[in-house]
Scaffold this motif. Structure first.
Motif, PDB file in Angstrom:
ATOM      1  N   GLN A   1       1.036  -1.364   0.022  1.00 34.97           N
ATOM      2  CA  GLN A   1      -0.259  -0.009   0.449  1.00 34.97           C
ATOM      3  C   GLN A   1       0.743   1.307  -0.012  1.00 34.97           C
ATOM      4  O   GLN A   1       2.487   0.929   0.097  1.00 34.97           O
ATOM      5  CB  GLN A   1      -0.960   0.173   1.007  1.00 34.97           C
ATOM      6  N   VAL A   2       0.000   2.498  -0.499  1.00 29.17           N
ATOM      7  CA  VAL A   2       0.979   3.696  -0.463  1.00 29.17           C
ATOM      8  C   VAL A   2       1.559   4.045   1.432  1.00 29.17           C
ATOM      9  O   VAL A   2       0.590   4.140   1.996  1.00 29.17           O
ATOM     10  CB  VAL A   2       0.030   4.545  -1.174  1.00 29.17           C
ATOM     11  N   GLN A   3       2.429   3.996   1.257  1.00 33.80           N
ATOM     12  CA  GLN A   3       3.244   4.861   2.554  1.00 33.80           C
ATOM     13  C   GLN A   3       4.147   5.959   2.083  1.00 33.80           C
ATOM     14  O   GLN A   3       5.103   5.808   1.467  1.00 33.80           O
ATOM     15  CB  GLN A   3       4.019   3.658   3.236  1.00 33.80           C
ATOM     16  N   VAL A   4       4.326   6.469   3.038  1.00 36.18           N
ATOM     17  CA  VAL A   4       5.449   8.077   2.936  1.00 36.18           C
ATOM     18  C   VAL A   4       5.796   7.902   4.706  1.00 36.18           C
ATOM     19  O   VAL A   4       5.161   8.317   5.496  1.00 36.18           O
ATOM     20  CB  VAL A   4       4.608   9.470   2.294  1.00 36.18           C
ATOM     21  N   VAL A   5       6.972   8.688   5.076  1.00 34.66           N
ATOM     22  CA  VAL A   5       7.462   8.656   6.136  1.00 34.66           C
ATOM     23  C   VAL A   5       8.856   9.725   6.110  1.00 34.66           C
ATOM     24  O   VAL A   5       9.978   9.850   4.840  1.00 34.66           O
ATOM     25  CB  VAL A   5       8.463   7.381   6.719  1.00 34.66           C
ATOM     26  N   GLU A   6       7.978  10.778   6.859  1.00 34.56           N
ATOM     27  CA  GLU A   6       8.465  11.839   7.168  1.00 34.56           C
ATOM     28  C   GLU A   6       9.258  12.022   8.456  1.00 34.56           C
ATOM     29  O   GLU A   6       9.649  11.140   9.106  1.00 34.56           O
ATOM     30  CB  GLU A   6       7.465  13.272   7.236  1.00 34.56           C
ATOM     31  N   SER A   7      10.763  12.766   7.744  1.00 35.47           N
ATOM     32  CA  SER A   7      12.070  12.837   9.005  1.00 35.47           C
ATOM     33  C   SER A   7      12.238  13.847   9.455  1.00 35.47           C
ATOM     34  O   SER A   7      12.174  14.765   7.876  1.00 35.47           O
ATOM     35  CB  SER A   7      12.837  11.810   9.160  1.00 35.47           C
ATOM     36  N   GLY A   8      13.375  14.750  10.221  1.00 36.60           N
ATOM     37  CA  GLY A   8      14.568  15.738   9.511  1.00 36.60           C
ATOM     38  C   GLY A   8      14.135  16.894  10.337  1.00 36.60           C
ATOM     39  O   GLY A   8      14.855  18.315  10.415  1.00 36.60           O
ATOM     40  N   GLY A   9      12.343  16.924  10.823  1.00 36.22           N
ATOM     41  CA  GLY A   9      11.936  17.968  11.766  1.00 36.22           C
ATOM     42  C   GLY A   9      13.307  17.888  13.041  1.00 36.22           C
ATOM     43  O   GLY A   9      14.201  17.336  13.911  1.00 36.22           O
ATOM     44  N   GLY A  10      12.578  19.504  13.899  1.00 38.32           N
ATOM     45  CA  GLY A  10      13.896  19.115  14.769  1.00 38.32           C
ATOM     46  C   GLY A  10      13.428  20.958  15.689  1.00 38.32           C
ATOM     47  O   GLY A  10      12.518  21.539  14.696  1.00 38.32           O
ATOM     48  N   LEU A  11      14.104  20.819  16.736  1.00 36.88           N
ATOM     49  CA  LEU A  11      14.023  22.579  17.419  1.00 36.88           C
ATOM     50  C   LEU A  11      15.182  23.389  16.170  1.00 36.88           C
ATOM     51  O   LEU A  11      16.177  22.839  16.787  1.00 36.88           O
ATOM     52  CB  LEU A  11      14.054  22.247  18.362  1.00 36.88           C
ATOM     53  N   VAL A  12      14.576  24.584  16.015  1.00 40.36           N
ATOM     54  CA  VAL A  12      15.594  25.884  15.505  1.00 40.36           C
ATOM     55  C   VAL A  12      15.499  27.101  15.849  1.00 40.36           C
ATOM     56  O   VAL A  12      14.345  27.279  15.607  1.00 40.36           O
ATOM     57  CB  VAL A  12      16.125  24.976  13.845  1.00 40.36           C
ATOM     58  N   GLN A  13      16.724  27.758  16.064  1.00 39.27           N
ATOM     59  CA  GLN A  13      16.075  29.074  15.940  1.00 39.27           C
ATOM     60  C   GLN A  13      15.565  29.962  14.775  1.00 39.27           C
ATOM     61  O   GLN A  13      16.026  28.968  13.397  1.00 39.27           O
ATOM     62  CB  GLN A  13      17.966  29.895  17.102  1.00 39.27           C
ATOM     63  N   ALA A  14      15.095  30.865  14.859  1.00 39.31           N
ATOM     64  CA  ALA A  14      14.764  31.764  13.579  1.00 39.31           C
ATOM     65  C   ALA A  14      15.672  32.290  12.904  1.00 39.31           C
ATOM     66  O   ALA A  14      16.721  32.193  13.941  1.00 39.31           O
ATOM     67  CB  ALA A  14      13.633  33.542  14.222  1.00 39.31           C
ATOM     68  N   GLY A  15      15.993  32.147  11.785  1.00 39.24           N
ATOM     69  CA  GLY A  15      16.797  31.969  11.186  1.00 39.24           C
ATOM     70  C   GLY A  15      18.159  31.097  10.496  1.00 39.24           C
ATOM     71  O   GLY A  15      18.574  30.973   9.713  1.00 39.24           O
ATOM     72  N   GLY A  16      17.440  29.795  11.571  1.00 41.33           N
ATOM     73  CA  GLY A  16      18.489  28.570  10.783  1.00 41.33           C
ATOM     74  C   GLY A  16      17.588  28.131   9.743  1.00 41.33           C
ATOM     75  O   GLY A  16      16.810  28.331   8.569  1.00 41.33           O
ATOM     76  N   SER A  17      18.018  26.666   9.980  1.00 40.44           N
ATOM     77  CA  SER A  17      17.871  26.029   8.644  1.00 40.44           C
ATOM     78  C   SER A  17      17.526  24.825   8.938  1.00 40.44           C
ATOM     79  O   SER A  17      17.948  24.120   9.799  1.00 40.44           O
ATOM     80  CB  SER A  17      18.944  25.594   7.244  1.00 40.44           C
ATOM     81  N   LEU A  18      16.510  23.594   8.168  1.00 42.67           N
ATOM     82  CA  LEU A  18      16.078  22.319   8.352  1.00 42.67           C
ATOM     83  C   LEU A  18      16.553  21.877   7.001  1.00 42.67           C
ATOM     84  O   LEU A  18      15.347  22.485   6.035  1.00 42.67           O
ATOM     85  CB  LEU A  18      14.970  22.140   9.677  1.00 42.67           C
ATOM     86  N   ARG A  19      16.785  20.680   7.322  1.00 45.63           N
ATOM     87  CA  ARG A  19      15.791  19.898   5.115  1.00 45.63           C
ATOM     88  C   ARG A  19      15.378  18.784   6.309  1.00 45.63           C
ATOM     89  O   ARG A  19      15.497  17.729   6.794  1.00 45.63           O
ATOM     90  CB  ARG A  19      17.361  19.406   4.646  1.00 45.63           C
ATOM     91  N   LEU A  20      14.504  18.978   5.122  1.00 46.57           N
ATOM     92  CA  LEU A  20      13.337  17.539   5.904  1.00 46.57           C
ATOM     93  C   LEU A  20      12.949  16.764   4.052  1.00 46.57           C
ATOM     94  O   LEU A  20      13.616  16.930   3.106  1.00 46.57           O
ATOM     95  CB  LEU A  20      11.889  18.055   5.160  1.00 46.57           C
ATOM     96  N   SER A  21      13.377  15.317   4.979  1.00 44.94           N
ATOM     97  CA  SER A  21      13.094  14.275   4.159  1.00 44.94           C
ATOM     98  C   SER A  21      11.739  13.268   4.372  1.00 44.94           C
ATOM     99  O   SER A  21      10.554  12.956   5.235  1.00 44.94           O
ATOM    100  CB  SER A  21      14.162  12.543   4.244  1.00 44.94           C
ATOM    101  N   GLN A 105       2.908  10.057   9.063  1.00 47.31           N
ATOM    102  CA  GLN A 105       2.641  10.340  10.116  1.00 47.31           C
ATOM    103  C   GLN A 105       3.243  11.893  11.589  1.00 47.31           C
ATOM    104  O   GLN A 105       2.874  12.909  11.754  1.00 47.31           O
ATOM    105  CB  GLN A 105       4.135   9.775  11.953  1.00 47.31           C
ATOM    106  N   GLY A 106       4.070  12.331  10.359  1.00 45.50           N
ATOM    107  CA  GLY A 106       4.607  14.125   9.727  1.00 45.50           C
ATOM    108  C   GLY A 106       5.068  14.358  10.871  1.00 45.50           C
ATOM    109  O   GLY A 106       6.357  13.350  11.210  1.00 45.50           O
TER     110      GLY A 106
END
Length: 113
Positions: A1-21, A105-106
């Motif tokens: 069946q169709v599945q998606v799994v997100e990762s890469g979130g977290g806590l960051v200060q304003a002006g920072g960067s993150l990459r989600l997958s 699940q986000g």
């Protein structure tokens, strides 16, 4: 069946960067457009960015010029590079095929001021 799994979130200060997958399975990934969505507490889920099977991208006005969506068909993965993050970007981020209704699940993104 169709599945998606997100990762890469977290806590960051304003002006920072993150990459989600987002790793997808259960469908021919390269043939379908993908989207990133987000939902902040008390708000409805909103569309952040989309990428077609051919690589054409679109963005919500609130993230334009700060976020970049991309895909790697060999890895069956879609990415969301988020730069210049703001506290109002705080939300749970989800990905989804534009043609299927299955949600993952986000991943939580929290931006502190």
């Amino acid at each position: 069946q169709v599945q998606v799994v997100e990762s890469g979130g977290g806590l960051v200060q304003a002006g920072g960067s993150l990459r989600l997958s987002c790793a997808a399975s259960g469908f021919i990934f390269s043939l379908y457009g993908m989207g990133w969505y987000r939902q902040a507490p008390g708000n409805e889920r909103e569309l952040v960015a989309t990428i077609t099977s051919g690589g054409t991208t679109k963005y919500a006005d609130s993230v334009k010029d700060r976020f970049t969506i991309s895909r790697d068909n060999a890895k069956r993965t879609v990415y969301l590079q988020m730069n210049s993050l703001k506290p109002e970007d705080t939300a749970v981020y989800y990905c989804k095929s534009l043609s299927y209704s299955s949600w993952g699940q986000g991943t939580q993104v929290t931006v502190s001021s």
